[in-house]
Scaffold this active site. Sequence first.
Site, PDB file in Angstrom:
ATOM      1  N   GLU A  71       0.806  -1.244  -0.212  1.00  0.00           N
ATOM      2  CA  GLU A  71      -0.109  -0.204  -0.023  1.00  0.00           C
ATOM      3  C   GLU A  71       0.855   1.305  -0.025  1.00  0.00           C
ATOM      4  OE1 GLU A  71      -1.029  -2.716   1.427  1.00  0.00           O
ATOM      5  OE2 GLU A  71      -2.950  -2.993   0.570  1.00  0.00           O
ATOM      6  N   HIS A  88     -12.671  -4.606   7.599  1.00  0.00           N
ATOM      7  CA  HIS A  88     -13.023  -4.629   6.403  1.00  0.00           C
ATOM      8  C   HIS A  88     -14.474  -4.116   6.031  1.00  0.00           C
ATOM      9  CE1 HIS A  88      -9.921  -7.537   6.303  1.00  0.00           C
ATOM     10  NE2 HIS A  88      -9.712  -7.441   4.944  1.00  0.00           N
TER      11      HIS A  88
END
Lengths: 342, 325
Positions: free
Chosen positions: B60, B129
């Site tokens: 990321e 999530h």
Amino acid sequence: MSTTKNAAAQALAGDADIPAAQRLALYRMQYVIRVCEKRAHDLFLQNLVKGTTHLAHGQEAVAAGFAAAMNPDDYSFCTYRGHHHTLARGVGMLPVLGELMGRQCGLMKGKGGSMHLTSVEHGVMGSYAIVGAHLAIAAGAAWSAQYRGTQQVAAAFFGDGATNIGAFHESLNLAAVWKLPVVFVCENNRYMEYTPIREVTAVEHPAADRAAGYGLPRIVIDGNDADVVYRTAREVFAKARAGGGPSLVECLTYRHGGHSRADPAKYRPKEEVEAWMKRDPIVLYRARLLAAGVAEAQLAAIEAETMRTLDEATEQAKGSPPPALESALTDVWADGGASWRN
Amino acid sequence: MAQLSYRDAVAAGIAQEMRRDQRVVLFGEDIAAAEGVFKTTVGLLEEFGPRRVRDTPISELAILGAAMGAAMTGLKPVAEIMFSDFLACCWDYVANQIAKTRYMSDGQVSIPLVIRTANGAGVRFGAQHSQSVENWAMAVPGLKVVAPSNAADAKGLLAAAIRDPDPVLFFEHKGLLAGKAEVPDGEHVEPLGQAKVLRRGNDVTLIALAAMVPCALKAADALVREGIAATVVDVRCLVPLDARTLLAEAARTGRVFTVEENPRLCGWGAEIASIIHEECFSALKQPVVRITTPHVPLPAADRLEDSVLPSPERVASEVRRALGK
Ligand SMILES: Cc1ncc(C[n+]2csc(CCOP(=O)(O)OP(=O)(O)O)c2C)c(N)n1
Ligand SMILES: [Mg+2]
């Protein structure tokens, strides 16, 4: 060429690849960086530079050597310890000192400060104060150069401490996988802020010993020898330009001062400091030039001219007004403003 | 007009911009060959090829760092962070680098990029999530923040985000991806910074974002059967914020409710409530009521998740309570 000169040239076997004019330019740039950093320190002690500075005196050869191998449109990405790389790409002492002093004449008119020197027209794409962050940004600039089909190369300069942060590893891997024209340059000055890098790192050479993990050759060089740096830089830039992908270069060097501000760097053993001071890159380079037959007067003239420019820049920066207060509210957005609502 | 799902509208918006501008490149984890874990990039590798549509490692930091470096040197990257929760892994790039570099450089550096990310709950993925993190982004000066509630906006706002010269965080709501709507054919661009009034009623004003928009619309349907007429405003962009429309709609009914998926503290509705209280206090009949997820991490079990997210029933009952009904 005189006989003494020839003898000196003999003694410096293998040096023919660096033209005399380039040598003088390397000397001049190292000298510029040295005196400008020392002036920054003086100005800090006089409270004319506020906040903080991270000076790079002692590490001049890395900056001068790499910048000399770069094309004008190549990209430099620096850290908070980035004055040397900024000067080495051709930015003047006035805008650098002015920025440190928070004046209107500063490189970013006081909006970035010492840790964020940026001059896009010189290829200095910014100085980044979060350790390691700019390695990935440099990789992105290299990707853009690759995508646009230019011959540009991006260089990221960082400290030994940055080799233990995630962004270092993610950037090296991405650059290797995408074969990006980027050069990662570790200035291993043996210390992070105050802690020796060897105390917190699993390998001896914090950058070079990790190169194999990304399929890259292990490169460790004397970062206090501008010729060695310049030669290495030429090679890795040529490789990047030819589509050969990234390189990781570890330059062994040393800070002459503390980490930042007025840090006296008491945590460093006296013998270690003395040994490195004997390897002062500027003293060594000056002696080499003299040995190669360069006239003392020529070097003295470079030094005097640099000091004149520095003194003028200092006085001009001191006379420069603080930035207009309205400027605190500009340039958040591309439209030049800071408005977030209607 | 064609019926498109929200996920297909995302791909359509990207494709529209990639066709008109060679500088637009797309990359992220599993977005090329696999066409996205949420299937929001279907067909793009095939149409634009591996040079412009690239899979990345699970990195990321490198994804957003590379996006920034590419943006400041002439490209218009669209980077995907698979789940918005993962923005926490690369928040340095979002909050310190991408958002601030134009300012720190005195305007020398432009960073025209889009970070697309799947946001929000309703899919039982648990606390790492499912978050709605648009309020994280809103707190950072220098970022534009967009969260479409329907397929047409997904395409049009994404196109505008890609054209925008500033960095945009674009939140695609996981719970809305399958929903279909009429999406204009041909070039479709919705300007950033404009809220949209979806229905008008004179009794109350419901201000919602992303998945809370259909929630508010359902509540409005239920309320109208009881004789309570609700205005529903889709905020669409948190930054830039269309405060003018919000203030006008607040003043028209005098009773305002924000419907927010983010947890309570410092949710986007708090900022909007503060603006409304400061700037149209005299037009209000009651304080602004914030309807949010409580200040807890999101639970995974369906019954638990449903119990904490704002629902049409909860919105309707808050409205009834405020009206004393
Ligand atoms: C992510 C992050 N962690 C910590 C710091 C604080 N910090 C600033 S400089 C520094 C030391 C970095 O050492 P090194 O990478 O060797 O570079 P040098 O200062 O020696 O040039 C630290 C820990 C920071 N700026 N960013
Ligand atoms: Mg160091």
